[in-house]
Structure formats: structure tokens, C-alpha cells
Design an enzyme around this catalytic site. Structure first.
Site, short mmCIF file in Angstrom:
data_model
loop_
_atom_site.label_atom_id
_atom_site.label_comp_id
_atom_site.label_asym_id
_atom_site.label_seq_id
_atom_site.Cartn_x
_atom_site.Cartn_y
_atom_site.Cartn_z
N ASP A 59 37.87 -73.40 -124.98
CA ASP A 59 36.92 -74.11 -124.31
C ASP A 59 36.96 -74.23 -122.88
O ASP A 59 38.01 -74.36 -122.38
CB ASP A 59 36.58 -75.45 -125.06
CG ASP A 59 35.72 -75.20 -126.34
OD1 ASP A 59 35.06 -73.99 -126.53
OD2 ASP A 59 35.82 -76.07 -127.26
N LYS A 112 32.17 -67.70 -122.16
CA LYS A 112 31.82 -66.55 -121.49
C LYS A 112 31.67 -65.39 -122.60
O LYS A 112 31.19 -64.44 -122.32
CB LYS A 112 32.80 -66.06 -120.45
CG LYS A 112 32.79 -66.88 -119.43
CD LYS A 112 33.41 -66.21 -118.18
CE LYS A 112 33.52 -67.19 -117.01
NZ LYS A 112 35.07 -67.15 -116.27
#
Ligand SMILES: C[S@@+](CC[C@H](N)C(=O)[O-])C[C@H]1O[C@@H](n2cnc3c(N)ncnc32)[C@H](O)[C@@H]1O
Length: 410
Positions: free
Chosen positions: A204, A226
Site C-alpha cells: 500500500d 497503481k
């Protein structure tokens, strides 16, 4: 019998479950040895007129039998192992002689040379027990064996000493690891070890990002923020990535900020993995809810000031129909309110709390990027907290502490 002094000890792992072990003396030696004996499942009889408070607590809890008297001949009957550690040299010698007579392996705290067994310095990590003995009894120089033990355990903790996995290494497995609030030192030992053993790490934005830089080049690091797909689909995509890598036989770590089960969506990942038939281990982490206030000296409870603390998500505004938080009830609580994900909605949150009765002068602390190099703290009062936050450009991630504890000084 040849002199024992010139021979090293023979190492063995005693399997003591259900077997009688006699401990003579209830002082510091007993206090240090008893936990490992209990972990091994030994049936412990402790004989001593006095004991330390911790040893007494073990007796009260029924973990050991305690006979409140001095040693007497015959105490070692039926024992497999004995620890002789009284403050009476004569009793120690007599007990040691009885042990020899009865063929009971016996450790002596006052005279290792006269003992038939030595205690190694032990530690545990990665499912391995490390036991260190030197040619000299550890009792003579405990710091030496302890130092070797510590180095080995530390190396195992950090994955610098490899422990081959059980089985063929192809069993899919995923660990949901709570990485703590950001400082790389604030991950648990277990979390750090699993990270060192991982083939794939899905990380994260929050959490100990610095640890990722230490991973060897073959480890694939996937930035969860992403992963493609739209925002709403992100969690599903993360779940799919975890499942796909685990099914490919990789050891996968899902590294999350704080604790995986505190506003971390950890359960959704655990459920998705369970549905896919993939075993998952959850490693708790230090939540930002408690550690970030602590990092700037704010205790979430304090005797006589706050006897409760409530952790709440502030990502949905109080007047939003989707809000599951009862702000009216929270306004009536007298303890500490810890708000996560609340920077954007702070104005509406503070207004709701004041409207429902919380004192507008209640101290508030906003702690941004706690435990990292960028950590900063901004102090405010409830009625003007949003204004103060804006003036100081407070941005997420931040923990907001509402309550008298925010005004305490050490
Ligand atoms: C999605 S929640 C995850 C909480 C996390 N699972 C935990 O137990 O700390 C993210 C929120 O946690 C808080 N947070 C996490 N790490 C933080 C940090 N280092 N400093 C300040 N707030 C932090 C912020 O309120 C942030 O918006």
C-alpha cells in the site's frame, strides 16, 4: 567415571510434555526457566519456601504445583529433569546428589561443573528453536551464549538465514501483514520475517515503504495503488493479483499500513482468498489509531482524564446518508475520539460534534504522517479545527485526536 570437565555437553531436545520436572528454589532462576518448561508441556513441581511474584502467579493460575517448603530427600522421585536453584548450598549439593543417584538430568545454578546438564541460551524464530551451548557451561558466562543466540535469532527474524519451506514449496500461500504506521522499525518481527521470505509483495501507499528498498532484486513489488482498473474496482484487482501469484506457487505478502483489520479491508482480501481455496495468514500490525498519537506524546487513555477511546472513520461526512457513524452518540462520549481518514471532512465532523453537545473548546491534535521523517503535529480546538488544519495545510494521511488527552504534557 571420566572427568566431565574436559568434554563438551551433548545437545539433545528434551520432550517434556506430561513429564515431571522438579524445580528447587523459586527465585529469579526459576522465574526465567519456568515459561519454557510450561511451553514444553512439562508437569512442574516447584519446591521453595518463598517465590517471586511472577512464580506465585503461575502457581495461582494452576500452571505449576508449588510446595511451600525447603528441599527434602526424595523430592526428585519420578522426575525426568531437575533444576536446582535454591539459596542453600547444602540443599543444592544434596539435591544434586539425589539426582545423580536417581539418574535424573540436573541443572545447578550455583555450580555448573557439578551439574549433569547445562541450560543452553535459547530463542525461537521462523518455526526454529535455536539452542546455543559452548564448551564452557553457559552458566559461567551467560552473555557469550546469549550474544550468539541473539545474532542467530535476529538473522532468522530478518530472513538472513534461510529456513527452507515445508513441503515442495508450491503450496500457494498469502500473508496479510500489518506493516505498522510507517517507521520501518514498527513492523512486527513476524511481519518482517515473512517479508524477507516473500517472492511477491503487494504494498500500500501507507506503511513501512522503506522496507521495500531492502528486498532482494528477484522479489516482485507491486504497488497496490497503481494496479489498473478504476477506483471502485481496485480492491477486486488486488484480490485477483494476490490469488494469481499465490496460484503460481509464489509466496505472497500483502503489506498493509497499520493493522490489516483496522479500516484496512483485510477481511475482504481474506474472504476472497478463502473463496479461491488459498490459505492466508493474518499478521497483526500496530495501528496508526494508537501509535501515531503515541509518536507525538499523546496517550489515547490517561488515568483520571480519559477512560475510553473510540476509533472512527471520518471518510464519509456526518450528514451523508451513507454514513454508518452515529456522530450524535459520539458527541456524548467523554473519552478520546480518534478519527482516521477525517482531514477532508473535518469541518463537517467538528460541526456535528459541537452541535450534538461536545464542548467547542475540546483540544484537538492533528498528526500528519506520524512516525515518518515527515511527521508533524498541529494543535487546535474543536470549533476551529478545520480552519486551523487549512491554515497549516494539514493533509492526509493524518490521525485526528479529539479530547483532553490532546492537551497533556509529559
Ligand atoms: C485506510 S486507513 C488504514 C488504517 C490502517 N489500517 C491502520 O491500522 O493504521 C488510512 C488512514 O490511517 C491513518 N494513517 C495511517 N498511517 C498514518 C500515519 N503514518 N500518520 C497519520 N495517519 C495515518 C490516516 O487517517 C489514513 O487516512
Amino acid at each position: 567415571m571420566p572427568s566431565a570437565a574436559s568434554h563438551p555437553a551433548y545437545p539433545a531436545g528434551l520432550r517434556l510434555a506430561g513429564r515431571k520436572v522438579v524445580v528447587l528454589g523459586g527465585g529469579q532462576v526459576a522465574q526465567r526457566r519456568l515459561p519454557a518448561l510450561l511451553t514444553a508441556g512439562a508437569d512442574v513441581l516447584l519446591v521453595s519456601p518463598t517465590v517471586t511474584a511472577s512464580v506465585e502467579a503461575m502457581a495461582t493460575a494452576g500452571e505449576i504445583r508449588w510446595e511451600r517448603r525447603r528441599y527434602r530427600a526424595g523430592d526428585l522421585e519420578g522426575a525426568w529433569y531437575a533444576i536446582v536453584a535454591t539459596d542453600d548450598a547444602e540443599a543444592n549439593t544434596a539435591a544434586s546428589a539425589e539426582a545423580e543417584e536417581r539418574r535424573v538430568w540436573c541443572v545447578r545454578s550455583d555450580d555448573a561443573d557439578a551439574a549433569s546438564a547445562w541450560t543452553p541460551a535459547t530463542g525461537h524464530s521462523a518455526g526454529v528453536t535455536v539452542a546455543v551451548l559452548t564448551t564452557e557451561p553457559a552458566e559461567r558466562d551467560p552473555r557469550r551464549t546469549a550474544a550468539v543466540r541473539d545474532s542467530l535469532v535476529h538473522a532468522l527474524d530478518e530472513g538472513r538465514v534461510a529456513v527452507p519451506r515445508q513441503g515442495n514449496g508450491e503450496t500457494p500461500r498469502v500473508a496479510l501483514v500489518g506493516g505498522g504506521p510507517g517507521d520501518p522499525d514498527l513492523i512486527t518481527v513476524r511481519g518482517r520475517r515473512l517479508l524477507a521470505e516473500a517472492d511477491v509483495v503487494v504494498a500500500d501507499r501507507l506503511g513501512p515503504r522503506d522496507l521495500l528498498a531492502e528486498l532482494p532484486p528477484h522479489v516482485e513489488v507491486i504497488d497496490a495503488a497503481k494496479i489498473p482498473y478504476g477506483r471502485a474496482m481496485a480492491q477486486e484487482a488486488i484480490n485477483e493479483a494476490l490469488i494469481a501469484h499465490a496460484k503460481a506457487g509464489k509466496s505472497v505478502v500483502r503489506l498493509k499500513g497499520g493493522d490489516p483489520f483496522v479500516f484496512g479491508r483485510g477481511m475482504e482480501e481474506a474472504q476472497a482468498l478463502a473463496e479461491a481455496g488459498i490459505p492466508c495468514t493474518v499478521v497483526p500490525g500496530i495501528s496508526s489509531a494508537v501509535s501515531v498519537p503515541a509518536a507525538v506524546g499523546i496517550p489515547v487513555t490517561h488515568r483520571g482524564v480519559a477512560h475510553e477511546f473510540t476509533v472512527v472513520s471520518g471518510h464519509v461526512a456526518p450528514d451523508d446518508p451513507r454514513s454508518l457513524v452515529d456522530w450524535q452518540a459520539l458527541a456524548r462520549l467523554r473519552g478520546t475520539l480518534v478519527i482516521l481518514m477525517g482531514v477532508d471532512k473535518l469541518g463537517a465532523i467538528a460541526e456535528a460534534l459541537v452541535r450534538h453537545g461536545r464542548d467547542p473548546e475540546t483540544p484537538v491534535a492533528l498528526v500528519q504522517e506520524g512516525t515518518t521523517a515527515a511527521q508533524r503535529r498541529v494543535d487546535a480546538r474543536l470549533a476551529t479545527a478545520a480552519e486551523t488544519a487549512r491554515a497549516h495545510d494539514v493533509r492526509p494521511p493524518a490521525v485526528i485526536v479529539v479530547g483532553a488527552v490532546a492537551a497533556l504534557d509529559a
